[in-house]
Design a protein around this motif. Structure first.
Motif, PDB file in Angstrom:
ATOM      1  N   ALA A   1      49.565 132.823 156.942  1.00  0.00           N
ATOM      2  CA  ALA A   1      49.225 131.573 156.833  1.00  0.00           C
ATOM      3  C   ALA A   1      49.179 130.549 156.379  1.00  0.00           C
ATOM      4  N   LYS A   2      49.367 130.708 154.768  1.00  0.00           N
ATOM      5  CA  LYS A   2      49.976 130.466 153.874  1.00  0.00           C
ATOM      6  C   LYS A   2      51.463 129.280 153.958  1.00  0.00           C
ATOM      7  N   SER A   3      52.132 130.214 154.422  1.00  0.00           N
ATOM      8  CA  SER A   3      53.470 129.770 154.599  1.00  0.00           C
ATOM      9  C   SER A   3      53.748 128.717 156.122  1.00  0.00           C
ATOM     10  N   ASP A   4      52.756 128.997 156.682  1.00  0.00           N
ATOM     11  CA  ASP A   4      52.779 128.268 157.877  1.00  0.00           C
ATOM     12  C   ASP A   4      51.192 128.481 158.897  1.00  0.00           C
ATOM     13  N   PRO A   5      51.378 126.789 158.814  1.00  0.00           N
ATOM     14  CA  PRO A   5      49.985 126.092 158.884  1.00  0.00           C
ATOM     15  C   PRO A   5      49.597 126.804 160.558  1.00  0.00           C
ATOM     16  N   LYS A   6      50.778 127.041 161.391  1.00  0.00           N
ATOM     17  CA  LYS A   6      50.536 127.671 162.669  1.00  0.00           C
ATOM     18  C   LYS A   6      49.955 129.193 162.882  1.00  0.00           C
ATOM     19  N   GLN A   7      49.914 129.840 161.564  1.00  0.00           N
ATOM     20  CA  GLN A   7      49.595 131.156 161.354  1.00  0.00           C
ATOM     21  C   GLN A   7      47.970 131.011 160.997  1.00  0.00           C
ATOM     22  N   ARG A   8      47.630 130.041 161.057  1.00  0.00           N
ATOM     23  CA  ARG A   8      46.023 130.014 160.039  1.00  0.00           C
ATOM     24  C   ARG A   8      45.322 130.343 161.637  1.00  0.00           C
ATOM     25  N   HIS A   9      45.458 130.140 162.966  1.00  0.00           N
ATOM     26  CA  HIS A   9      44.320 130.741 163.701  1.00  0.00           C
ATOM     27  C   HIS A   9      44.762 131.829 163.372  1.00  0.00           C
ATOM     28  N   VAL A  10      45.789 132.255 163.541  1.00  0.00           N
ATOM     29  CA  VAL A  10      45.773 134.165 163.610  1.00  0.00           C
ATOM     30  C   VAL A  10      44.533 134.498 162.399  1.00  0.00           C
ATOM     31  N   LEU A  11      44.746 133.862 161.760  1.00  0.00           N
ATOM     32  CA  LEU A  11      44.426 134.813 160.218  1.00  0.00           C
ATOM     33  C   LEU A  11      42.552 134.231 160.522  1.00  0.00           C
ATOM     34  N   GLU A  12      42.102 133.069 161.277  1.00  0.00           N
ATOM     35  CA  GLU A  12      40.673 133.065 161.654  1.00  0.00           C
ATOM     36  C   GLU A  12      40.449 133.848 162.412  1.00  0.00           C
ATOM     37  N   LEU A  13      40.832 134.331 163.233  1.00  0.00           N
ATOM     38  CA  LEU A  13      40.616 134.964 164.650  1.00  0.00           C
ATOM     39  C   LEU A  13      40.440 136.701 163.316  1.00  0.00           C
ATOM     40  N   LEU A  14      41.057 137.040 162.522  1.00  0.00           N
ATOM     41  CA  LEU A  14      40.970 138.773 162.205  1.00  0.00           C
ATOM     42  C   LEU A  14      39.656 137.575 161.203  1.00  0.00           C
ATOM     43  N   GLU A  15      40.149 137.253 160.511  1.00  0.00           N
ATOM     44  CA  GLU A  15      38.279 136.863 159.569  1.00  0.00           C
ATOM     45  C   GLU A  15      36.643 137.334 161.120  1.00  0.00           C
ATOM     46  N   GLU A  16      36.532 136.318 162.268  1.00  0.00           N
ATOM     47  CA  GLU A  16      35.987 136.814 163.018  1.00  0.00           C
ATOM     48  C   GLU A  16      35.854 137.836 163.510  1.00  0.00           C
ATOM     49  N   VAL A  17      36.720 138.640 164.099  1.00  0.00           N
ATOM     50  CA  VAL A  17      36.829 139.542 163.985  1.00  0.00           C
ATOM     51  C   VAL A  17      36.345 141.507 163.242  1.00  0.00           C
ATOM     52  N   SER A  18      37.303 140.712 162.000  1.00  0.00           N
ATOM     53  CA  SER A  18      36.333 141.779 160.909  1.00  0.00           C
ATOM     54  C   SER A  18      35.094 141.407 160.419  1.00  0.00           C
ATOM     55  N   ALA A  19      34.063 140.098 160.372  1.00  0.00           N
ATOM     56  CA  ALA A  19      33.202 139.921 160.762  1.00  0.00           C
ATOM     57  C   ALA A  19      32.344 140.699 161.521  1.00  0.00           C
ATOM     58  N   TRP A  20      32.541 140.659 162.566  1.00  0.00           N
ATOM     59  CA  TRP A  20      31.343 141.379 163.933  1.00  0.00           C
ATOM     60  C   TRP A  20      31.887 142.892 163.355  1.00  0.00           C
ATOM     61  N   LEU A  21      32.642 143.400 163.239  1.00  0.00           N
ATOM     62  CA  LEU A  21      33.071 144.532 163.198  1.00  0.00           C
ATOM     63  C   LEU A  21      32.344 145.395 162.121  1.00  0.00           C
ATOM     64  N   ASN A  22      32.501 144.779 161.804  1.00  0.00           N
ATOM     65  CA  ASN A  22      31.330 145.135 159.798  1.00  0.00           C
ATOM     66  C   ASN A  22      30.387 144.465 159.674  1.00  0.00           C
ATOM     67  N   ASP A  23      30.045 144.112 161.003  1.00  0.00           N
ATOM     68  CA  ASP A  23      28.520 144.288 161.407  1.00  0.00           C
ATOM     69  C   ASP A  23      28.349 145.776 162.593  1.00  0.00           C
ATOM     70  N   GLY A  24      29.020 145.956 162.274  1.00  0.00           N
ATOM     71  CA  GLY A  24      28.857 147.114 163.021  1.00  0.00           C
ATOM     72  C   GLY A  24      28.697 147.708 164.681  1.00  0.00           C
ATOM     73  N   LYS A  25      28.806 146.175 164.972  1.00  0.00           N
ATOM     74  CA  LYS A  25      29.420 145.977 166.794  1.00  0.00           C
ATOM     75  C   LYS A  25      30.819 145.967 167.235  1.00  0.00           C
ATOM     76  N   PRO A  26      31.266 146.675 168.094  1.00  0.00           N
ATOM     77  CA  PRO A  26      32.625 146.878 169.096  1.00  0.00           C
ATOM     78  C   PRO A  26      32.588 145.694 169.679  1.00  0.00           C
ATOM     79  N   LEU A  27      34.103 145.851 170.087  1.00  0.00           N
ATOM     80  CA  LEU A  27      34.733 144.444 170.067  1.00  0.00           C
ATOM     81  C   LEU A  27      34.378 143.765 171.855  1.00  0.00           C
ATOM     82  N   PHE A  28      33.794 145.076 172.729  1.00  0.00           N
ATOM     83  CA  PHE A  28      33.770 144.560 173.782  1.00  0.00           C
ATOM     84  C   PHE A  28      31.947 144.193 173.948  1.00  0.00           C
ATOM     85  N   GLU A  29      31.298 144.452 172.746  1.00  0.00           N
ATOM     86  CA  GLU A  29      30.176 143.576 173.525  1.00  0.00           C
ATOM     87  C   GLU A  29      30.353 141.957 173.236  1.00  0.00           C
ATOM     88  N   LYS A  30      31.649 141.300 172.463  1.00  0.00           N
ATOM     89  CA  LYS A  30      31.810 139.738 172.395  1.00  0.00           C
ATOM     90  C   LYS A  30      31.624 139.606 173.660  1.00  0.00           C
TER      91      LYS A  30
END
Length: 365
Positions: A152-181
């Motif tokens: 994401a630092k070298s390619d702005p187009k990858q910023r969206h992927v990073l943001e999605l992974l951070e969203e996924v990480s936060a959700w999982l760390n709340d103890g919730k499976p992704l199928f609940e999204k």
């Protein structure tokens, strides 16, 4: 599309192996102690389809090839499996290759079958399994995040992927499976996250292994279903399913009816899996063979042709289509043609479940 693949998971001694034996007519070790299943057992089961038999009789076909479902019986998970407890993560890796997960939950009473922690609580069992699946996904995402941050630092187009992974990480760390999204979120993001093979993104069906009396107990079933809503719930007695093994069709139906049930657990599970995964089947028929092919709902005629062979899709010209019911009513292909029931479909045609198809294609060398 290859065979539909379903991973069967659950705590030890919930009836997974008994159910797997019944579904696949296999006879793997089903013992009253944890980890009777050491390696994941795989069974490929033909999907019962009366249409194939009917068409084979009309065409006098040499061969009948049904669609299939592959069941993978994965050893009983325990609390701490994602950290290597019990038989650990090796089993979680087997789940990654399946299309859907069926979580078998013990909802029967039997003092002769020990529970893994001496407590019989369906909600607690569900939470233990889902926690282990979530923890396994957290490990996967944590491994990928540093790479995503760097890109994401070298390619702005990858910023969206990073943001999605951070969203996924936060959700999982709340103890919730992704199928609940929810389905919409999963559909929107499955391509971007595909290569991670996250377990909790897979569709899940909860199969409650109930006492025979509860097969027709709607109050009890609603009570259990409310634990996992809005996910799909099924109610099956593994004991009854094992009694159905080896019986002919008439005896099977008679035994099911005696319990107030009209459809076996296998059929219920196949229908639920097809529905959950958005699948359907179409038919090809002739003297050589009659066959059912599994495709995604919404597939066009060329996409459906590609399931048979890539050349069929690349060189697609047209599809000759007869509705199964129209065909059976007419009694033969020529009679169906004479009655105007045969249509020619082009590249934009969306396949329907009862289509009998002959593809026209041309591939130049």
């Amino acid at each position: 599309m290859s065979s539909l693949s379903i991973g069967i998971v659950g705590l030890p001694n919930v009836g997974k192996s008994t159910l797997f034996n019944a579904l696949t007519n296999n006879n793997i070790l089903a013992a009253n102690y944890p980890f009777a299943t050491i390696e994941p057992n795989t069974g490929i089961v033909p999907i019962p389809d009366v249409r194939l038999t009917t068409l084979a009789d009309i065409y006098n076909s040499q061969k009948v090839v049904p669609a299939t479902v592959t069941f993978v019986d994965i050893a009983g998970l325990v609390a701490g499996a994602s950290k290597g407890e019990g038989l650990g993560n090796q089993f979680l890796s087997h789940i990654r290759s399946t299309n859907a997960i069926v979580q078998v939950v013990r909802a029967f009473s039997d003092s002769n079958v020990q529970h893994v922690d001496e407590e019989h609580n369906p909600q607690k069992d569900i939470d233990v399994i889902n926690t282990e699946l979530v923890l396994a996904d957290i490990q996967t995402v944590d491994k990928r995040l540093p790479q995503a941050q760097k890109l994401a630092k070298s390619d702005p187009k990858q910023r969206h992927v990073l943001e999605l992974l951070e969203e996924v990480s936060a959700w999982l760390n709340d103890g919730k499976p992704l199928f609940e999204k929810g389905e919409a979120w999963l559909d929107d993001n499955k391509e971007l996250l595909h290569d991670l093979h996250l377990i909790t993104m897979k569709p899940i069906i909860y199969l409650f292994n109930v006492d025979d009396d509860d097969l027709t107990n709607e109050t009890r079933q609603q009570e259990l279903a409310s634990l996992v809503a809005p996910a799909r719930s099924l109610f099956v007695s593994a004991k009854l399913e094992s009694e159905l093994q080896g019986l002919d069709e008439a005896d099977r139906l008679e035994l099911l009816e005696s319990y107030g049930v009209h459809v076996s657990g296998l059929i219920q599970l196949i229908h639920a899996a097809y529905d959950t995964l958005g699948l359907q089947s179409y038919l090809t028929a002739g003297e050589k063979e009659v066959r059912a092919w599994t495709i995604k709902k919404g597939f066009t005629a060329p996409q459906a042709a590609g399931v048979i062979h890539g050349d069929f899709e690349r060189g697609f010209i047209a599809a000759q289509i007869i509705n199964y019911k129209d065909f059976v009513e007419a009694g033969s292909e020529s009679a169906a043609k004479a009655a105007g029931k045969v249509t020619t479909a082009g590249k934009d045609y969306i396949m329907k479940p009862d289509d009998i198809v002959e593809f026209k294609f041309n591939v130049s060398k």
